[in-house]
Design a protein around this motif. Structure first.
Motif, mmCIF file in Angstrom:
data_model
loop_
_atom_site.group_PDB
_atom_site.id
_atom_site.type_symbol
_atom_site.label_atom_id
_atom_site.label_comp_id
_atom_site.label_asym_id
_atom_site.label_seq_id
_atom_site.Cartn_x
_atom_site.Cartn_y
_atom_site.Cartn_z
ATOM 1 N N ASN A 27 0.844 -1.186 0.000
ATOM 2 C CA ASN A 27 0.000 0.000 0.000
ATOM 3 C C ASN A 27 0.884 1.242 0.000
ATOM 4 O O ASN A 27 1.692 1.428 -0.907
ATOM 5 C CB ASN A 27 -0.954 -0.063 1.198
ATOM 6 N N GLY B 116 -0.030 -6.516 10.563
ATOM 7 C CA GLY B 116 0.338 -5.461 9.619
ATOM 8 C C GLY B 116 1.759 -4.999 9.867
ATOM 9 O O GLY B 116 2.237 -4.999 11.002
ATOM 10 N N TYR C 46 -7.077 7.340 5.936
ATOM 11 C CA TYR C 46 -6.608 6.349 4.968
ATOM 12 C C TYR C 46 -5.240 6.678 4.383
ATOM 13 O O TYR C 46 -4.557 5.780 3.891
ATOM 14 C CB TYR C 46 -7.631 6.191 3.836
ATOM 15 N N ALA D 176 4.129 -0.144 3.270
ATOM 16 C CA ALA D 176 3.119 -0.643 4.197
ATOM 17 C C ALA D 176 2.458 -1.874 3.578
ATOM 18 O O ALA D 176 1.875 -1.783 2.500
ATOM 19 C CB ALA D 176 2.075 0.432 4.473
ATOM 20 N N GLU D 177 2.570 -3.005 4.262
ATOM 21 C CA GLU D 177 1.861 -4.216 3.839
ATOM 22 C C GLU D 177 0.590 -4.291 4.684
ATOM 23 O O GLU D 177 0.569 -4.817 5.795
ATOM 24 C CB GLU D 177 2.734 -5.442 4.011
ATOM 25 N N THR D 178 -0.487 -3.787 4.099
ATOM 26 C CA THR D 178 -1.721 -3.582 4.841
ATOM 27 C C THR D 178 -2.300 -4.880 5.387
ATOM 28 O O THR D 178 -2.788 -4.922 6.519
ATOM 29 C CB THR D 178 -2.755 -2.891 3.944
ATOM 30 N N ARG D 179 -2.244 -5.929 4.603
ATOM 31 C CA ARG D 179 -2.941 -7.147 5.003
ATOM 32 C C ARG D 179 -1.996 -8.283 5.390
ATOM 33 O O ARG D 179 -2.400 -9.439 5.435
ATOM 34 C CB ARG D 179 -3.925 -7.555 3.912
ATOM 35 N N MET E 201 -4.017 -1.846 10.559
ATOM 36 C CA MET E 201 -3.761 -2.241 9.169
ATOM 37 C C MET E 201 -3.161 -1.013 8.489
ATOM 38 O O MET E 201 -3.890 -0.110 8.082
ATOM 39 C CB MET E 201 -5.045 -2.700 8.482
ATOM 40 N N PRO E 202 -1.833 -0.931 8.377
ATOM 41 C CA PRO E 202 -1.199 0.283 7.861
ATOM 42 C C PRO E 202 -1.612 0.563 6.423
ATOM 43 O O PRO E 202 -1.566 -0.318 5.570
ATOM 44 C CB PRO E 202 0.290 -0.022 7.975
ATOM 45 N N ASP E 203 -2.004 1.787 6.164
ATOM 46 C CA ASP E 203 -2.480 2.174 4.841
ATOM 47 C C ASP E 203 -1.503 3.178 4.243
ATOM 48 O O ASP E 203 -0.325 2.882 4.072
ATOM 49 C CB ASP E 203 -3.905 2.717 4.955
ATOM 50 N N SER F 287 -3.868 4.533 10.039
ATOM 51 C CA SER F 287 -4.505 3.288 10.467
ATOM 52 C C SER F 287 -6.011 3.532 10.510
ATOM 53 O O SER F 287 -6.556 3.948 11.530
ATOM 54 C CB SER F 287 -3.974 2.872 11.850
#
Length: 294
Positions: free
Chosen positions: A161, A182, A250, A175-178, A209-211, A225
């Motif tokens: 992301n 996270g 976001y 950032a790997e959201t999923r 969940m880092p965006d 987040s």
């Protein structure tokens, strides 16, 4: 490094609304004295000068879903169009030209993008159309060179992301959201743009969940987040050292002060109470917020 060693108190910052009535604002970038961002489901790229008090100005309109933005060394705007998986370049007359067609490299819809000082664009991929708690399909991070040539840069990303490069241009942070949990993942960037030395900078606890992310002059990473409704600051060593309560963030951008002081300046936040296209079509509750940092 995990962020569970010290739990930071959550600050309650004041904020100002500088744009509203948006469907889903994303990918804010401070550039040339103004804030640029995408209103994804409205198919528009907008520019706003917070000092003027004027409404945002449309800089590009697409029939698709623009998201990630970046600027080439000559100032040309790059727009990542997620649904047709194309990077467009805005020409001086406002026309959009294809900079790179990524349809053969992408697993599914594309999302955010970071353009480094050399003009290389790093592009993230959703992986598939699944939603939590189901894990996504791992996907490649894509690199687009300044001439539009594209190739896979790193594999196995769990919804890459927001992305930034450090001040010296030597490290890409994603950032790997999923990912579970996270995380922020770092890579060393070679002179040729090849990514090596993959490593975890920070793993987040709980429901983070880092965006979208931004980076300041001290290489602190500011992380949106959305589902915990906070912005976290991760220092260069990978420790969460600051938490701000912000409604539905976001993505974030930083305007650094003229003197380059670390940790100060203005934080711009793309906020929306819902991310689903059908809901945003009637709700139009997306906003861009401005927070003055102390």
């Amino acid at each position: 490094m995990s962020d569970d060693d010290v739990v930071q108190p959550v600050e309650q910052p004041d904020f100002e609304v500088i744009a509203e009535g948006l469907r889903f604002p994303e990918a804010p970038r401070w550039h040339d004295g103004a804030l640029w961002f995408s209103d994804v489901y409205a198919g528009r790229v907008l520019r706003v000068d917070p000092a003027s008090g004027a409404a945002p100005e449309a800089m590009a309109e697409l029939d698709t879903a623009p998201c990630g933005l970046g600027f080439l060394p000559d100032g040309s705007l790059l727009i990542l169009s997620g649904t047709d998986r194309v990077v467009y370049r805005r020409e001086p007359d406002g026309r959009l030209a294809v900079h790179a067609d990524l349809s053969e490299l992408a697993a599914w819809q594309l999302n955010d993008m970071c353009v480094d000082a050399a003009g290389r664009a790093f592009v993230g991929d959703y992986g598939d159309d699944s939603a939590p708690p189901e894990p996504p399909r791992p996907a490649d991070l894509i690199r687009v060179d300044p001439d539009g040539t594209a190739a896979a840069a790193a594999g196995g990303m769990m919804f890459a992301n927001g992305m930034v490069t450090t001040g010296d241009g030597a490290t890409l942070i994603v950032a790997e959201t999923r990912a579970v949990p996270g995380r922020l993942t770092a890579f060393s960037i070679g002179a040729d743009g090849v990514l090596t030395g993959r490593r975890t900078l920070c793993e987040f606890d709980g429901d983070v969940m880092p965006d979208g992310i931004a980076i300041d002059g001290a290489d602190n990473v500011w992380v949106a987040s959305p589902f915990t409704q906070e912005i976290l600051r991760v220092d260069a060593g990978g420790t969460v050292d600051r938490r701000l309560a912000v409604p539905h963030p976001y993505a974030v951008a930083l305007r650094r002060p003229d003197d380059g002081a670390a940790g100060a300046g203005e934080l711009f936040v793309c906020s929306s109470p819902d991310w689903r296209p059908d809901v945003t079509a009637t709700q139009r509750a997306g906003r861009v917020l401005r927070i003055t940092l102390g």
